[in-house]
Design a protein around this motif. Structure first.
Motif, mmCIF file in Angstrom:
data_model
loop_
_atom_site.group_PDB
_atom_site.id
_atom_site.type_symbol
_atom_site.label_atom_id
_atom_site.label_comp_id
_atom_site.label_asym_id
_atom_site.label_seq_id
_atom_site.Cartn_x
_atom_site.Cartn_y
_atom_site.Cartn_z
ATOM 1 N N ALA A 20 0.838 -1.211 0.000
ATOM 2 C CA ALA A 20 0.000 0.000 0.000
ATOM 3 C C ALA A 20 0.867 1.253 0.000
ATOM 4 O O ALA A 20 0.564 2.233 -0.692
ATOM 5 C CB ALA A 20 -0.940 -0.014 1.199
ATOM 6 N N ASP A 23 2.326 1.727 -3.454
ATOM 7 C CA ASP A 23 1.287 2.238 -4.343
ATOM 8 C C ASP A 23 1.111 3.745 -4.144
ATOM 9 O O ASP A 23 0.988 4.495 -5.112
ATOM 10 C CB ASP A 23 -0.019 1.492 -4.088
ATOM 11 N N GLN A 24 1.119 4.187 -2.899
ATOM 12 C CA GLN A 24 0.983 5.616 -2.601
ATOM 13 C C GLN A 24 2.169 6.399 -3.171
ATOM 14 O O GLN A 24 1.994 7.469 -3.740
ATOM 15 C CB GLN A 24 0.884 5.825 -1.086
ATOM 16 N N ALA A 27 1.787 6.777 -6.870
ATOM 17 C CA ALA A 27 0.751 7.763 -7.196
ATOM 18 C C ALA A 27 1.284 9.186 -7.044
ATOM 19 O O ALA A 27 1.042 10.043 -7.904
ATOM 20 C CB ALA A 27 -0.472 7.554 -6.318
ATOM 21 N N HIS A 138 -4.914 7.592 -12.642
ATOM 22 C CA HIS A 138 -3.755 6.759 -12.301
ATOM 23 C C HIS A 138 -4.229 5.402 -11.803
ATOM 24 O O HIS A 138 -4.986 5.321 -10.843
ATOM 25 C CB HIS A 138 -2.921 7.452 -11.222
ATOM 26 N N ARG A 140 -4.305 1.896 -9.866
ATOM 27 C CA ARG A 140 -3.789 1.445 -8.568
ATOM 28 C C ARG A 140 -3.032 0.137 -8.742
ATOM 29 O O ARG A 140 -3.245 -0.612 -9.697
ATOM 30 C CB ARG A 140 -4.936 1.243 -7.592
ATOM 31 N N SER A 143 -5.878 -4.249 -8.235
ATOM 32 C CA SER A 143 -7.003 -4.054 -9.143
ATOM 33 C C SER A 143 -8.336 -3.927 -8.405
ATOM 34 O O SER A 143 -9.314 -3.455 -8.974
ATOM 35 C CB SER A 143 -7.068 -5.191 -10.158
ATOM 36 N N MET A 145 -8.883 -1.914 -6.023
ATOM 37 C CA MET A 145 -9.034 -0.505 -5.634
ATOM 38 C C MET A 145 -9.329 0.340 -6.865
ATOM 39 O O MET A 145 -8.797 0.092 -7.948
ATOM 40 C CB MET A 145 -7.763 -0.010 -4.943
ATOM 41 N N GLU A 146 -10.186 1.326 -6.688
ATOM 42 C CA GLU A 146 -10.524 2.241 -7.782
ATOM 43 C C GLU A 146 -9.293 3.076 -8.160
ATOM 44 O O GLU A 146 -8.476 3.408 -7.303
ATOM 45 C CB GLU A 146 -11.646 3.179 -7.340
ATOM 46 N N PRO A 147 -9.158 3.441 -9.427
ATOM 47 C CA PRO A 147 -8.036 4.300 -9.817
ATOM 48 C C PRO A 147 -8.179 5.689 -9.194
ATOM 49 O O PRO A 147 -9.278 6.115 -8.836
ATOM 50 C CB PRO A 147 -8.133 4.358 -11.335
ATOM 51 N N ILE A 148 -7.070 6.378 -9.089
ATOM 52 C CA ILE A 148 -7.057 7.751 -8.582
ATOM 53 C C ILE A 148 -7.279 8.677 -9.768
ATOM 54 O O ILE A 148 -6.641 8.527 -10.815
ATOM 55 C CB ILE A 148 -5.720 8.081 -7.915
#
Length: 162
Positions: A20, A23-24, A27, A138, A140, A143, A145-148
């Motif tokens: 996580a 991933d942050q 982003a 963007h 994630r 899969s 999780m919703e995209p940003i």
């Protein structure tokens, strides 16, 4: 035996937290890259002089050339094709959409305040320039999780000689 299960559970928890965080970080890096690309595109667009106006001694932005320059800069900096879709090697997976585009020319009185309540954006220009707001999605790492989705905003004004 219960210690082994506890170690496995804690390892899974630690790996999930680490993924996580990674991933942050991805982003945030993409957001900085997108912001720089939008700023460069807006600046390039604002520097496209209208040659007919320049012949009359007035500085103004050529709208057609400005839009072409902005699109070209976005394509090069974000690795997009002509339709704004990512090409191989791009970090993006969805098309970049220009949500707002405005060329502010000499017909306006300056300082000119541009406001767009849809995006909560306001900028003041002292000279002719452009405003560009692009929708960037963007993906994630996971899969599930919703995209940003960001609305990246940029504005630039004509840099006058002297």
């Amino acid at each position: 035996m219960y210690k082994l299960l506890l170690i496995l559970l804690m390892s899974m928890l630690w790996l999930g937290a680490h993924a996580a965080q990674a991933d942050q970080e991805r982003a945030v890096r993409m957001l900085f890259e997108a912001k720089h690309a939008v700023n460069r595109a807006a600046h390039a667009a604002a520097q496209q002089l209208d040659e007919e106006e320049l012949a009359e001694g007035r500085f103004d932005v050529d709208e057609e050339r400005a839009e072409a320059a902005a699109r070209e800069y976005l394509q090069e900096n974000l690795r997009l094709d002509e339709q704004g879709r990512p090409v191989q090697g791009s970090r993006l997976k969805a098309a970049v959409i220009i949500e707002a585009w405005k060329v502010i020319g000499q017909e306006q009185s300056f300082p000119y305040i541009y406001r767009d309540s849809r995006f909560g954006y306001e900028v003041t220009l002292d000279r002719p320039g452009v405003v560009l707001i692009a929708r960037i999605e963007h993906p994630r790492l996971f899969s599930v999780m919703e995209p940003i989705v960001w609305h990246v905003k940029g504005a630039a004004q004509l840099v006058l000689p002297g």
